[in-house]
Each structure stands twice: as structure tokens, then as C-alpha cells.
Design a protein around this motif. Structure first.
Motif, PDB file in Angstrom:
ATOM      1  N   THR A  38       0.840  -1.197   0.000  1.00 61.90           N
ATOM      2  CA  THR A  38       0.000   0.000   0.000  1.00 61.90           C
ATOM      3  C   THR A  38       0.877   1.251   0.000  1.00 61.90           C
ATOM      4  OG1 THR A  38      -0.097  -0.016   2.423  1.00 61.90           O
ATOM      5  CG2 THR A  38      -1.859  -1.166   1.238  1.00 61.90           C
ATOM      6  N   GLY A  39       0.250   2.395  -0.183  1.00 58.93           N
ATOM      7  CA  GLY A  39       0.956   3.664  -0.175  1.00 58.93           C
ATOM      8  C   GLY A  39       1.318   4.117  -1.571  1.00 58.93           C
ATOM      9  N   GLN A  40       2.024   5.256  -1.635  1.00 62.16           N
ATOM     10  CA  GLN A  40       2.507   5.773  -2.911  1.00 62.16           C
ATOM     11  C   GLN A  40       3.960   6.214  -2.759  1.00 62.16           C
ATOM     12  OE1 GLN A  40      -0.287   8.725  -4.582  1.00 62.16           O
ATOM     13  NE2 GLN A  40      -0.755   7.109  -6.070  1.00 62.16           N
ATOM     14  N   LEU A  55       1.012   2.349  -7.193  1.00 61.48           N
ATOM     15  CA  LEU A  55       1.956   2.651  -6.120  1.00 61.48           C
ATOM     16  C   LEU A  55       2.867   3.831  -6.427  1.00 61.48           C
ATOM     17  CD1 LEU A  55       2.860  -1.069  -5.383  1.00 61.48           C
ATOM     18  CD2 LEU A  55       1.684   0.484  -3.800  1.00 61.48           C
ATOM     19  N   THR A  56       2.799   4.366  -7.642  1.00 61.53           N
ATOM     20  CA  THR A  56       3.666   5.474  -8.048  1.00 61.53           C
ATOM     21  C   THR A  56       2.885   6.780  -8.046  1.00 61.53           C
ATOM     22  OG1 THR A  56       4.822   3.919  -9.505  1.00 61.53           O
ATOM     23  CG2 THR A  56       5.286   6.254  -9.812  1.00 61.53           C
ATOM     24  N   GLY A  96       5.681  10.306 -11.107  1.00 63.65           N
ATOM     25  CA  GLY A  96       6.780   9.480 -10.631  1.00 63.65           C
ATOM     26  C   GLY A  96       7.317   8.582 -11.729  1.00 63.65           C
ATOM     27  N   ARG A  97       8.319   7.790 -11.384  1.00 59.34           N
ATOM     28  CA  ARG A  97       8.977   6.954 -12.380  1.00 59.34           C
ATOM     29  C   ARG A  97       9.020   5.496 -11.939  1.00 59.34           C
ATOM     30  NH1 ARG A  97      14.427  10.321 -14.114  1.00 59.34           N
ATOM     31  NH2 ARG A  97      13.548  12.438 -14.020  1.00 59.34           N
ATOM     32  N   VAL A  98       8.992   4.618 -12.935  1.00 57.45           N
ATOM     33  CA  VAL A  98       9.133   3.176 -12.717  1.00 57.45           C
ATOM     34  C   VAL A  98      10.313   2.701 -13.562  1.00 57.45           C
ATOM     35  CG1 VAL A  98       8.078   0.913 -13.040  1.00 57.45           C
ATOM     36  CG2 VAL A  98       6.669   2.849 -12.256  1.00 57.45           C
TER      37      VAL A  98
END
Length: 418
Positions: free
Chosen positions: A266-268, A296-297, A301-303
Motif C-alpha cells: 500500500t501507499g505511494q 503505487l507510483t 513518478g517513475r518506474v
């Protein structure tokens, strides 16, 4: 975990002692009718005869057009295994000591280069009728994934430490030049990690999620940049050692290692990274996996991922086939193609591929260094309780993988998504 042979139950196949309780598929060739064995023998002989190999059968016959030598000590068992179980039988025959090759990687590279034309087109089209199917027990459901990961990564931390370098990185390194040397492997592993962290934009204050902890080297490297890291794994052995390594590096306040499935996170986070984890997800769950990465991003954001890939046409042809690697090394594993990853993210997520950098030859060299180290430490591996069949199995796995990258059949990429 002990895999040692029970003397009362063991038998000898070729030059290898086999415990039939531990290795039921290896202890004896499968039963098949005389007619099927004869047909299988003709098909396999025909395929070998077209390859740039020298296949020398016990009794004097030599097949192939010339090239690396492959010695078959028990032709009857060799042909019967392949005729009944295909490449699973080919691998089990090696585990049983029924064939060998002075240049194992060279011989396997020939097979990798000709994997799409080993069989006649008519048999290729009927693959779904004769090829074994992946068992449902290996599906990567939350429970299934834990069992699959346990079978490989919880074998023994001591085993992995015997052939990996001090970074305990179990993925492709990135070298400055070839041939690679063992002394340069730790720096090459850090170079790989640093490039992935750069693609993810990891720096001071970055909230980073790592899916697939390994033994903690990436998490430590990210913490040294000032990031705060949550890393998740399904391997208890990896979790325990990673926590100790994080503590010893002085980053316990910046890194949290959790025993958790990626679907339960969970979360970001500002960035999500994962190194050679998607290969264990399974095609069925790719949409779930990439949807989790997106969820989750944080926006913007970046993956960044590192993944082993195979050609798209071969992925489609083998997607439902049960392989030797799945049976013995990576249960539930399946390699994607670059096209499949692009299609999955485009269809099921808002992630878009921003960069894709390949470095397959670097994996061939990484695997060579691991294989040479593994072969040199046979006595120490045996002392951990791993029997001769296990050692032959892992020698074949490392050589088989190296051959895949040397032939270009397998590739490794770092992907960044935005």
C-alpha cells in the motif's frame, strides 16, 4: 535444507548417483512403447544430424555436421527421455549423467541458435498436442507465488554466497568491457544498480519502493543516495539476510524490508524499481503487476525495471508449455517479450515506455563468472548437503542460461516508464 542422497534408496544412472525419492524424473527413463521410442529416436537423430555439432553415441555413431562435441553415454535412455518429455527429458538425461559435453556452453549455444527449427514444421504446429502443459499448481496466485519463490530463493543463502560476488547481486551486471573478470564483478553490479536508480530519479528524500529485495544491495545503494526505501520480498531467507546487511551498512533507519506480495503493498512512492522480478509474475498476472506499479507510483513518478526477455514469436509459441527450467529451477516463471510488456502496460495502465536499453552480452559474461565459480566450489556445495544431481542440474541451468544470451535468443533490458 539438505538434498543429500540416501544410500539405501539410490541408484546409478550413467556416472551419477540418483536418489529416486528426491529425483523421481531422473532416476529412470520414462516408460514408452517400442514404437514410440523408435519414432522418437528417428526424429531426434534427424534433428541432431542437421545441427553444427558432433554428437557421438556410445557404440560409435556420430551425428551432426561438425562443431562442439556432445557425448551420449546411454543413447536408448537419451532418445527415450527426449521422445517422451522433449526438452525436459533432455535436461533430465543430463542430470542423470547420460550425456555430457566438454564445452557445455558451446553445445547448448548451438541448440539455442536453432531452437525454432529443431523440429519439422508439422510437429511445431502440433505442439499443443505433444508438449507438456504447465501445471496449475505453479500459477502465481498469492499463495502459489510464495511457494514458487520458496523453492528457488530459500534453498540456502550459503549456496548463493558461494558463487555470487560480495554484493550478492543475482542479476546481470554491466561491465565496461569484455572479457569480464571476477575482480571487476562487484563494480559492474554497482554500475547496473546505479543506472537503474538514475533512470528512476532516485536521490535525497526520494520515497522508493523496491519489488523483489534480493539480498539488499540495491536498497543499500539507494539509501546511500539519501532515499527512504521500502523493499518487499516473498523469500524469508532473503529478507533475513537483507535486513542484516542493511543494518551492517548503517542504513536501518532508511530501509524497511517486508515479507510481502507486491499485490499487498500500500501507499505511494516517488519511484518504483524492480530487478528481474517480472519473470516470476507469470503472463496471467502481468496486468495485475503493472497495475500495481501504476497504483503505487505518485503522479509524475517513475518506474524502472530490469527484465530478461525472449523473442515475441517464441513467447507466443511456448506460453503454455511446461519447461525444464519451470520444473526444476524457476517454478511459475515465464519470460516476456519487449512487445508483450509494451502491450500490457498500454492496454491495462497509464504507464508509457520512456526508454529501453539492452545489454544481453553482459549477462552472458555475468553467467560465465557465476558458472566458473560454481564449478570451482563443488566440494563446498556438497558440504552444504546438495547432492551430485543437484550440482549437475545447476551447472546445466547456468550454462543453459549463458548459452541463451550468447546466441541472442535471450536478452536483458532496463526499462523506464513514466
Amino acid at each position: 535444507m539438505s538434498l543429500s542422497v540416501s544410500p539405501k534408496a539410490s541408484r546409478t544412472a550413467g556416472s551419477t548417483t540418483v536418489d529416486p525419492d528426491r529425483w523421481p524424473g531422473v532416476a529412470a527413463p520414462p516408460r514408452c512403447s517400442r514404437a514410440r521410442a523408435a519414432v522418437a529416436g528417428r526424429v531426434v537423430r534427424s534433428a541432431l544430424g542437421r545441427l553444427p555439432l558432433r554428437v557421438r553415441l556410445s557404440g560409435g555413431d556420430v551425428l551432426g555436421t561438425g562443431g562442439p562435441l556432445l557425448e551420449v553415454y546411454d543413447p536408448d535412455a537419451f532418445f527415450r527421455r527426449i521422445g517422451t518429455d522433449g526438452l525436459i527429458g533432455f535436461g533430465e538425461s543430463y542430470m542423470a549423467g547420460e550425456w555430457d559435453a566438454p564445452d557445455l556452453v558451446g553445445a547448448l549455444t548451438v541448440f539455442a541458435e536453432h531452437v525454432s527449427d529443431l523440429l519439422p514444421p508439422s510437429l511445431q504446429r502440433l505442439r499443443r498436442l505433444w508438449a507438456p502443459r504447465q501445471p496449475s499448481a505453479q500459477r502465481n496466485t498469492p499463495a502459489g507465488a510464495r511457494g514458487n519463490i520458496h523453492r528457488h530463493y530459500d534453498l540456502s543463502n550459503e549456496l548463493f554466497a558461494l558463487f555470487l560476488d560480495d554484493t550478492l547481486s543475482y542479476s546481470s551486471a554491466l561491465f565496461r568491457g569484455f572479457p569480464a573478470e571476477w575482480a571487476l564483478l562487484p563494480a559492474a553490479q554497482h554500475r547496473k544498480i546505479d543506472r537503474l536508480l538514475d533512470q528512476a530519479g532516485v536521490g535525497p528524500g526520494t520515497r522508493l519502493l523496491e519489488i523483489g529485495t534480493g539480498w539488499g544491495e540495491l536498497a543499500v545503494r539507494a539509501a546511500e543516495r539519501g532515499a527512504r526505501v521500502v523493499s518487499v520480498t516473498l523469500s524469508e531467507e532473503q529478507r533475513d539476510l537483507a535486513e542484516r546487511r542493511v543494518h551492517d551498512a548503517g542504513h536501518a533507519d532508511r530501509v524497511t524490508v517486508l515479507l510481502r506480495d507486491y499485490r499487498e503493498v500500500t501507499g505511494q512512492y516517488d519511484a518504483v524499481v524492480s530487478v528481474e522480478m517480472v519473470e516470476a509474475v507469470g503472463e496471467e498476472f502481468w496486468p495485475v503487476y503493472f497495475s500495481a506499479l501504476e497504483r503505487l507510483t505518485t503522479p509524475g513518478g517513475r518506474v524502472a525495471l530490469q527484465a530478461i526477455t525472449m523473442p515475441h514469436d517464441r513467447m507466443l509459441a511456448t506460453r503454455n508449455t511446461f519447461t525444464w527450467i519451470q520444473k526444476y529451477i524457476f517454478p511459475g516463471g515465464f519470460l516476456p517479450s519487449v512487445e508483450a510488456l509494451e502491450e500490457t502496460t498500454a492496454r491495462h495502465t497509464g504507464l508509457r515506455l520512456a526508454a529501453c536499453d539492452g545489454f544481453g552480452p553482459h549477462y552472458a559474461e555475468t553467467l560465465r563468472l557465476w558458472r566458473e565459480r560454481f564449478d570451482a566450489r563443488t566440494e563446498e556445495i556438497a558440504a552444504l548437503g546438495f547432492d551430485s544431481v543437484f550440482r549437475r542440474m545447476w551447472t546445466l541451468y547456468l550454462a543453459y542460461s549463458e548459452a541463451g544470451f550468447r546466441s541472442g535468443y535471450l536478452k536483458v533490458h532496463q526499462f523506464s516508464f513514466a
